[in-house]
Enzyme design. Structure first.
Site, mmCIF file in Angstrom:
data_model
loop_
_atom_site.group_PDB
_atom_site.id
_atom_site.type_symbol
_atom_site.label_atom_id
_atom_site.label_comp_id
_atom_site.label_asym_id
_atom_site.label_seq_id
_atom_site.Cartn_x
_atom_site.Cartn_y
_atom_site.Cartn_z
ATOM 1 N N SER A 49 -28.128 -5.808 38.027
ATOM 2 C CA SER A 49 -29.404 -5.963 37.213
ATOM 3 C C SER A 49 -28.943 -5.749 35.459
ATOM 4 O O SER A 49 -30.316 -6.504 34.460
ATOM 5 C CB SER A 49 -30.433 -4.907 37.852
ATOM 6 O OG SER A 49 -31.139 -5.751 38.905
ATOM 7 N N LYS A 197 -31.197 -1.261 30.150
ATOM 8 C CA LYS A 197 -31.530 -1.858 31.228
ATOM 9 C C LYS A 197 -30.651 -1.107 32.414
ATOM 10 O O LYS A 197 -29.746 -0.685 32.296
ATOM 11 C CB LYS A 197 -31.531 -3.215 31.298
ATOM 12 C CG LYS A 197 -31.801 -3.483 32.429
ATOM 13 C CD LYS A 197 -32.695 -4.447 32.586
ATOM 14 C CE LYS A 197 -33.221 -4.349 34.023
ATOM 15 N NZ LYS A 197 -33.419 -4.007 34.909
ATOM 16 N N THR A 198 -31.037 -0.627 33.392
ATOM 17 C CA THR A 198 -30.549 -0.353 34.840
ATOM 18 C C THR A 198 -30.130 -1.435 35.203
ATOM 19 O O THR A 198 -30.610 -2.266 35.038
ATOM 20 C CB THR A 198 -31.324 0.574 35.928
ATOM 21 O OG1 THR A 198 -32.704 -0.031 36.077
ATOM 22 C CG2 THR A 198 -32.118 2.101 34.624
ATOM 23 N N GLY A 199 -29.321 -1.006 36.328
ATOM 24 C CA GLY A 199 -28.494 -1.759 37.262
ATOM 25 C C GLY A 199 -28.042 -0.786 38.906
ATOM 26 O O GLY A 199 -27.227 -0.295 38.327
#
Length: 263
Positions: A49, A197-199
């Protein structure tokens, strides 16, 4: 003495099994000076993500995304959301905040394969391979997820973010400005604010099948205070099954470290 040696050996083995393969890379935006580099930061992984950042640029540049609140796309049962916060109507801002996979899929289908492929190549994003899972022709909705075709290293993530913040990517200024405006923010100590932003996804076994007992997790972005900006990327590759989300561990641990690294 032999029993003690055996016990120590078992404890060390257990501790080793609990450790994750982690890269941390933190650098100054303007000078490129590295503030911290630890672990294998050249090895590529799926962006998961974190790819919503380039997707946002694509969407705004193509005119599909209008502003932070438009388009407001409603959830449909066929999207099969497995997280409750993904249900309901979503906007560009809530898409990034809640990391909504189905919104990304609607966006990429609106872009179409040709424009999608063009943007990824023009951004020089990681491997630039958007073919998707081998033999399944699903790149438009799968290329950036888990062990699919599109891969990027922490070093390449930092390079992409640098080009984004310096306005060096081939998109309209409004697309860049709107993407920056909807990035999740995190207030830090000493007047710093982080944007990131995480993923998260699953690593692959040797035969290519997803290993659902081993996650990987990203946290990438930048932090600002006054005129100073630093870029960061942390990637965790779990070596065993964990109860918590890898990207949340990457995010929370890095946010805790950043104020010290910026001194």
């Amino acid at each position: 003495m032999g029993r003690l040696t055996l016990l120590v050996g078992c404890l060390l083995l257990s501790a080793g099994a609990a450790r994750a393969d982690t890269c941390t890379l933190v650098a100054e935006l303007e000078t490129g000076r590295v503030l911290k580099q630890e672990g294998d930061c050249e090895r590529r992984s799926s962006p998961a993500s974190t790819f919503k950042v380039p997707l946002s640029l694509m969407g705004f540049d193509a005119g599909i995304l209008k502003d932070a609140d438009e388009p407001a796309w409603p959830y449909k049962p066929e999207y099969k959301a497995w997280i409750e916060t993904w249900k309901g109507t979503k906007t560009p801002r809530s898409w990034l905040r809640d990391s909504v996979v189905w919104y990304s899929h609607v966006l990429t289908r609106e872009l179409g394969e040709e424009r999608f492929r063009h943007y990824v190549s023009a951004f020089d994003y990681g491997s630039r391979d958007v073919s998707g899972d081998k033999g399944k022709a699903n790149g438009l909705t799968r290329a950036w997820l888990s062990a699919s075709s599109l891969q990027i290293s922490p070093v390449e993530q930092i390079g992409f973010l640098s080009r984004l913040l310096k306005g060096e990517l081939p998109v309209a200024r409004q697309a860049r400005d709107m993407t920056l405006a909807i990035m999740p923010s995190f207030p830090l100590a000493d007047g710093w604010t982080a944007f990131g932003k995480t993923g998260t996804g699953f690593q692959a076994k040797r035969n290519g099948v997803l290993d659902r007992s081993r996650q990987f997790g990203w946290f990438v972005g930048w932090a600002r205070k006054g005129e100073r900006t630093i870029l960061f990327a942390r990637l965790i590759r779990d070596e065993r099954k964990e109860k918590t989300v890898a990207s949340f561990r990457a995010r929370d641990s890095l946010l805790a470290e950043l104020p010290r690294l910026t001194r």
